[in-house]
Structures are given as C-alpha cells and as structure tokens.
Design a protein around this motif. Structure first.
Motif, PDB file in Angstrom:
ATOM      1  N   LEU A 116     -10.365   7.337  -3.801  1.00  0.00           N
ATOM      2  CA  LEU A 116      -9.194   7.158  -2.956  1.00  0.00           C
ATOM      3  C   LEU A 116      -9.112   5.685  -2.602  1.00  0.00           C
ATOM      4  CD1 LEU A 116      -9.702  10.174  -0.497  1.00  0.00           C
ATOM      5  CD2 LEU A 116      -8.489  10.140  -2.667  1.00  0.00           C
TER       6      LEU A 116
ATOM      7  N   THR B 279      -6.485   2.607  -0.782  1.00  0.00           N
ATOM      8  CA  THR B 279      -5.260   2.320  -0.045  1.00  0.00           C
ATOM      9  C   THR B 279      -5.376   0.998   0.700  1.00  0.00           C
ATOM     10  OG1 THR B 279      -3.644   3.271   1.482  1.00  0.00           O
ATOM     11  CG2 THR B 279      -5.952   3.531   2.062  1.00  0.00           C
TER      12      THR B 279
ATOM     13  N   SER C 242      -1.159   2.660   4.620  1.00  0.00           N
ATOM     14  CA  SER C 242      -1.246   4.094   4.333  1.00  0.00           C
ATOM     15  C   SER C 242      -2.484   4.758   4.912  1.00  0.00           C
ATOM     16  CB  SER C 242      -1.206   4.306   2.817  1.00  0.00           C
ATOM     17  OG  SER C 242      -0.014   3.794   2.288  1.00  0.00           O
TER      18      SER C 242
ATOM     19  N   LEU D  51      -4.271   8.452   4.048  1.00  0.00           N
ATOM     20  CA  LEU D  51      -5.670   8.535   3.658  1.00  0.00           C
ATOM     21  C   LEU D  51      -6.410   9.538   4.533  1.00  0.00           C
ATOM     22  CD1 LEU D  51      -8.176   7.585   2.081  1.00  0.00           C
ATOM     23  CD2 LEU D  51      -8.439   5.804   3.832  1.00  0.00           C
ATOM     24  N   LYS D  52      -6.198   9.465   5.837  1.00  0.00           N
ATOM     25  CA  LYS D  52      -6.864  10.409   6.738  1.00  0.00           C
ATOM     26  C   LYS D  52      -6.479  11.843   6.409  1.00  0.00           C
ATOM     27  CE  LYS D  52      -7.234   7.146  10.558  1.00  0.00           C
ATOM     28  NZ  LYS D  52      -6.766   6.796  11.900  1.00  0.00           N
TER      29      LYS D  52
ATOM     30  N   VAL E 150     -14.143   5.790  -1.365  1.00  0.00           N
ATOM     31  CA  VAL E 150     -12.891   5.404  -0.717  1.00  0.00           C
ATOM     32  C   VAL E 150     -12.927   3.901  -0.520  1.00  0.00           C
ATOM     33  CG1 VAL E 150     -11.475   5.582   1.362  1.00  0.00           C
ATOM     34  CG2 VAL E 150     -12.664   7.601   0.497  1.00  0.00           C
TER      35      VAL E 150
ATOM     36  N   VAL F 200     -10.621   0.844   1.300  1.00  0.00           N
ATOM     37  CA  VAL F 200      -9.491   0.564   2.187  1.00  0.00           C
ATOM     38  C   VAL F 200      -9.408  -0.942   2.367  1.00  0.00           C
ATOM     39  CG1 VAL F 200      -8.413   1.009   4.412  1.00  0.00           C
ATOM     40  CG2 VAL F 200      -9.979   2.709   3.449  1.00  0.00           C
TER      41      VAL F 200
ATOM     42  N   TRP G 110      -6.555   8.561  -6.353  1.00  0.00           N
ATOM     43  CA  TRP G 110      -5.370   8.588  -5.490  1.00  0.00           C
ATOM     44  C   TRP G 110      -5.193   7.172  -4.968  1.00  0.00           C
ATOM     45  CZ3 TRP G 110      -4.990   7.496  -0.230  1.00  0.00           C
ATOM     46  CH2 TRP G 110      -3.824   7.919   0.413  1.00  0.00           C
TER      47      TRP G 110
ATOM     48  N   GLU H  75      -2.593   4.559  -2.948  1.00  0.00           N
ATOM     49  CA  GLU H  75      -1.423   4.496  -2.073  1.00  0.00           C
ATOM     50  C   GLU H  75      -1.397   3.097  -1.449  1.00  0.00           C
ATOM     51  OE1 GLU H  75       0.548   7.402  -1.218  1.00  0.00           O
ATOM     52  OE2 GLU H  75       1.862   6.096  -0.092  1.00  0.00           O
TER      53      GLU H  75
END
Length: 160
Positions: free
Chosen positions: A38, A40, A44, A48-49, A63, A65, A134, A136
């Motif tokens: 994931l 982002t 976003s 994500l949450k 993940v 971020v 994913w 975003e």
C-alpha cells in the motif's frame, strides 16, 4: 489473471476470494491475497486507514506513506505483519548527486520501486504468493508510479 474491484469494501471482498490471485494498482482497489503493498501520500491518509482496517490479521506486506515533514506523521494501526514506513520529503534529497529537494511523489516512487524489485521476482512460489499493490495520491509522479506497477505486476488499469 487480475480481479479489479472498486469501492470501500474492495479489500474485504477480494480477501474472501483468496483462491484467486488479485493484483491492483488503481485507487480504491486492493486485496489481501499473498503480500500487499500500500502506497500513498498525505492527501490519501483516510483512504489508507480504511484500506488497512479491512485487512485480516494474517495480512503481510509493506505500507509506504510520503508526507511533507515529520510533523505530518500520525499513528496508524496495521496488522502485525504489515510494516508502515513514513517517508518525509524534508529529510530526503531529490536526484542523487544534486542539492535539490525531494519532489512530491519522488520518495514514494523510490521506495515502492525498490520494494517491488526486491520482493517480486515474478515467481509466485519463490516470492511467497502474489503481490497486491494499492497506490493512491495526488500528482503526476504518483500516476506514473501506478502505470509502472501495472506494467511490472501485470495488472489491468480498468476503471470499473
């Protein structure tokens, strides 16, 4: 074959189809078959949450971020086998060998492509299952990252 879904319940619905490999790099579409990735930016975080809240306890992956500064880092709950890495642009340089600042999406792009290069050989037995990605966020660089992952992971970009 890729199964592409959309909407807030996409992760949960795809997780129920664990017998089918699922890969997605479109916003709002992801799954928990095999490993997850994931990625982002700060625009976003709520999405994500939501995505993380739909993953089962056995989900595993990474993940990333990207945020403007360390002041933008917030607590995020993730399954035990999912690592969350924060990428603050203020602490990163732009292109190697330059004194330029890190552009929006640049740290995310580097981290994601490095992770995919290391963790996805194309042999799902060796890799430990399929990778579900994913991505975003805002900006051209993140859109381009999504397109790169579509090419590397073999997912489709259907806007269903």
């Amino acid at each position: 074959m890729s199964v592409v879904m959309n909407g807030p319940a996409a992760l949960q619905a795809a997780a129920a189809q664990t017998s089918r490999p699922v890969r997605s790099v479109r916003p709002g579409r992801a799954a928990s078959s095999g490993r997850i990735l994931l990625a982002t930016d700060e625009s976003s975080l709520d999405a994500l949450k939501l995505a993380l809240s739909t993953l089962g306890g056995n989900a595993r992956g990474q993940v990333f971020v990207e945020v403007a500064s360390t002041d933008d880092i917030v607590a995020i709950e993730a399954p035990e086998l999912v690592t969350v890495t924060w990428l603050a642009r203020e602490n990163r340089s732009g292109n190697p060998g330059t004194s330029r600042r890190c552009a929006h999406g640049q740290a995310l792009e580097r981290a994601v492509l490095a992770w995919v290069s290391e963790m996805h050989t194309g042999d799902s037995e060796r890799d430990g299952g399929d990778v579900t990605a994913w991505v975003e966020g805002a900006g051209t660089r993140i859109w381009e990252l999504r397109q790169t992952l579509i090419a590397r992971l073999g997912a489709t970009s259907d806007a269903r």
